[in-house]
Design a protein around this motif. Sequence first.
Motif, PDB file in Angstrom:
ATOM      1  N   LEU A  90       0.828  -1.208   0.000  1.00 24.95           N
ATOM      2  CA  LEU A  90       0.000   0.000   0.000  1.00 24.95           C
ATOM      3  C   LEU A  90       0.862   1.256   0.000  1.00 24.95           C
ATOM      4  N   ARG A  91       1.929   1.238   0.779  1.00 22.47           N
ATOM      5  CA  ARG A  91       2.807   2.413   0.842  1.00 22.47           C
ATOM      6  C   ARG A  91       3.493   2.662  -0.501  1.00 22.47           C
ATOM      7  N   THR A  92       3.864   1.595  -1.188  1.00 19.28           N
ATOM      8  CA  THR A  92       4.506   1.740  -2.493  1.00 19.28           C
ATOM      9  C   THR A  92       3.542   2.325  -3.513  1.00 19.28           C
ATOM     10  N   MET A  93       2.283   1.913  -3.470  1.00 22.29           N
ATOM     11  CA  MET A  93       1.279   2.486  -4.371  1.00 22.29           C
ATOM     12  C   MET A  93       1.157   3.986  -4.148  1.00 22.29           C
ATOM     13  N   LEU A  94       1.066   4.392  -2.887  1.00 22.31           N
ATOM     14  CA  LEU A  94       0.896   5.805  -2.563  1.00 22.31           C
ATOM     15  C   LEU A  94       2.141   6.613  -2.923  1.00 22.31           C
ATOM     16  N   GLU A  95       3.310   6.144  -2.517  1.00 25.74           N
ATOM     17  CA  GLU A  95       4.535   6.911  -2.726  1.00 25.74           C
ATOM     18  C   GLU A  95       4.906   7.002  -4.204  1.00 25.74           C
ATOM     19  N   THR A  96       4.646   5.943  -4.965  1.00 23.27           N
ATOM     20  CA  THR A  96       4.939   5.991  -6.399  1.00 23.27           C
ATOM     21  C   THR A  96       4.043   7.004  -7.093  1.00 23.27           C
ATOM     22  N   HIS A  97       2.780   7.064  -6.683  1.00 15.22           N
ATOM     23  CA  HIS A  97       1.863   8.042  -7.276  1.00 15.22           C
ATOM     24  C   HIS A  97       2.283   9.460  -6.905  1.00 15.22           C
ATOM     25  N   GLN A  98       2.692   9.657  -5.670  1.00 12.74           N
ATOM     26  CA  GLN A  98       3.123  10.988  -5.242  1.00 12.74           C
ATOM     27  C   GLN A  98       4.393  11.424  -5.966  1.00 12.74           C
ATOM     28  N   ALA A 116     -14.448   5.428  -2.159  1.00 11.46           N
ATOM     29  CA  ALA A 116     -14.501   4.568  -3.336  1.00 11.46           C
ATOM     30  C   ALA A 116     -14.591   5.395  -4.612  1.00 11.46           C
ATOM     31  N   SER A 117     -15.343   6.498  -4.573  1.00 10.02           N
ATOM     32  CA  SER A 117     -15.460   7.349  -5.757  1.00 10.02           C
ATOM     33  C   SER A 117     -14.119   7.964  -6.128  1.00 10.02           C
ATOM     34  N   ARG A 118     -13.363   8.391  -5.124  1.00 13.87           N
ATOM     35  CA  ARG A 118     -12.039   8.961  -5.385  1.00 13.87           C
ATOM     36  C   ARG A 118     -11.098   7.883  -5.925  1.00 13.87           C
ATOM     37  N   ALA A 119     -11.218   6.669  -5.407  1.00 11.23           N
ATOM     38  CA  ALA A 119     -10.384   5.571  -5.902  1.00 11.23           C
ATOM     39  C   ALA A 119     -10.667   5.304  -7.374  1.00 11.23           C
ATOM     40  N   LEU A 120     -11.943   5.355  -7.758  1.00 16.18           N
ATOM     41  CA  LEU A 120     -12.302   5.152  -9.159  1.00 16.18           C
ATOM     42  C   LEU A 120     -11.700   6.242 -10.030  1.00 16.18           C
ATOM     43  N   ALA A 121     -11.760   7.493  -9.560  1.00 19.81           N
ATOM     44  CA  ALA A 121     -11.194   8.600 -10.330  1.00 19.81           C
ATOM     45  C   ALA A 121      -9.685   8.442 -10.488  1.00 19.81           C
ATOM     46  N   LEU A 122      -9.008   8.039  -9.426  1.00 16.57           N
ATOM     47  CA  LEU A 122      -7.559   7.840  -9.494  1.00 16.57           C
ATOM     48  C   LEU A 122      -7.202   6.726 -10.468  1.00 16.57           C
ATOM     49  N   ALA A 123      -7.938   5.615 -10.375  1.00  8.44           N
ATOM     50  CA  ALA A 123      -7.623   4.454 -11.209  1.00  8.44           C
ATOM     51  C   ALA A 123      -7.978   4.682 -12.669  1.00  8.44           C
ATOM     52  N   SER A 124      -8.923   5.580 -12.936  1.00  7.98           N
ATOM     53  CA  SER A 124      -9.345   5.834 -14.311  1.00  7.98           C
ATOM     54  C   SER A 124      -8.350   6.694 -15.070  1.00  7.98           C
ATOM     55  N   GLY A 125      -7.498   7.404 -14.348  1.00  3.24           N
ATOM     56  CA  GLY A 125      -6.553   8.301 -15.001  1.00  3.24           C
ATOM     57  C   GLY A 125      -7.125   9.704 -15.081  1.00  3.24           C
TER      58      GLY A 125
END
Length: 231
Positions: free
Chosen positions: A94-102, A157-166
Amino acid sequence: MGLPITLLAATNANDALHRLLATGELRAHGTVPYNVWRLLFVASGGDAAAGEGLQHNSTPPADFGAGGLTLPPRVREWLRVRVASAAVDDALTLRTMLETHQRCGYLLDPHTAVGVAAAQIAAGEESCAARVPTLCLGCAHPIKFLPTVAAAFGCSASRALALASGPAGHRCAVGQLAQQAKQGYPAAGWVPPGCCAVLRKGEAWQAEWTAAVRAKVEELSAAAAALRSRL
């Protein structure tokens, strides 16, 4: 094809493969992941009989409870010079997902995040002189794992969808379909748990999904053909 590479096998909390590569033995309660047997088949020189023998010689065979598996010296040596490994727990994923995106603006799916985290672990264990370029292979699309994205970012969940959609205007075909599926449902705030939910809406979605994937494959094939013609 002669390329001098070392494979890095990244495992999640189910670290049976990592333990087997590190010690040559596996003592566990549970099921041996199927990719272990695939790797051992290759390490046995593609000898189906030898691979089957490893399965039958584990105690109890193949899927053991309190038993175990010990690699023959020849197989273990083959693996030692070709395959390294690292285990990544859920918190680090989980931390890698967050830090890579940041850091990069790129959202990893959890499987690929395991690979990236394992590469970072391996790089930290090597001397500067021994470090070589590392290629991490993407395994899936983050939109398949919206609850995990939400957990990594601490968001809805809505924010997660927006993030994953690009980003808007640059959404991939998967993200576009998921966003359209959300809009097509009457329930306010409904968010599909992943791409499979998009397909469950009916055959029309499956046809649209197939068309989008086919168009992308044809686009990439045309680009590859154009590149080959210039070489």
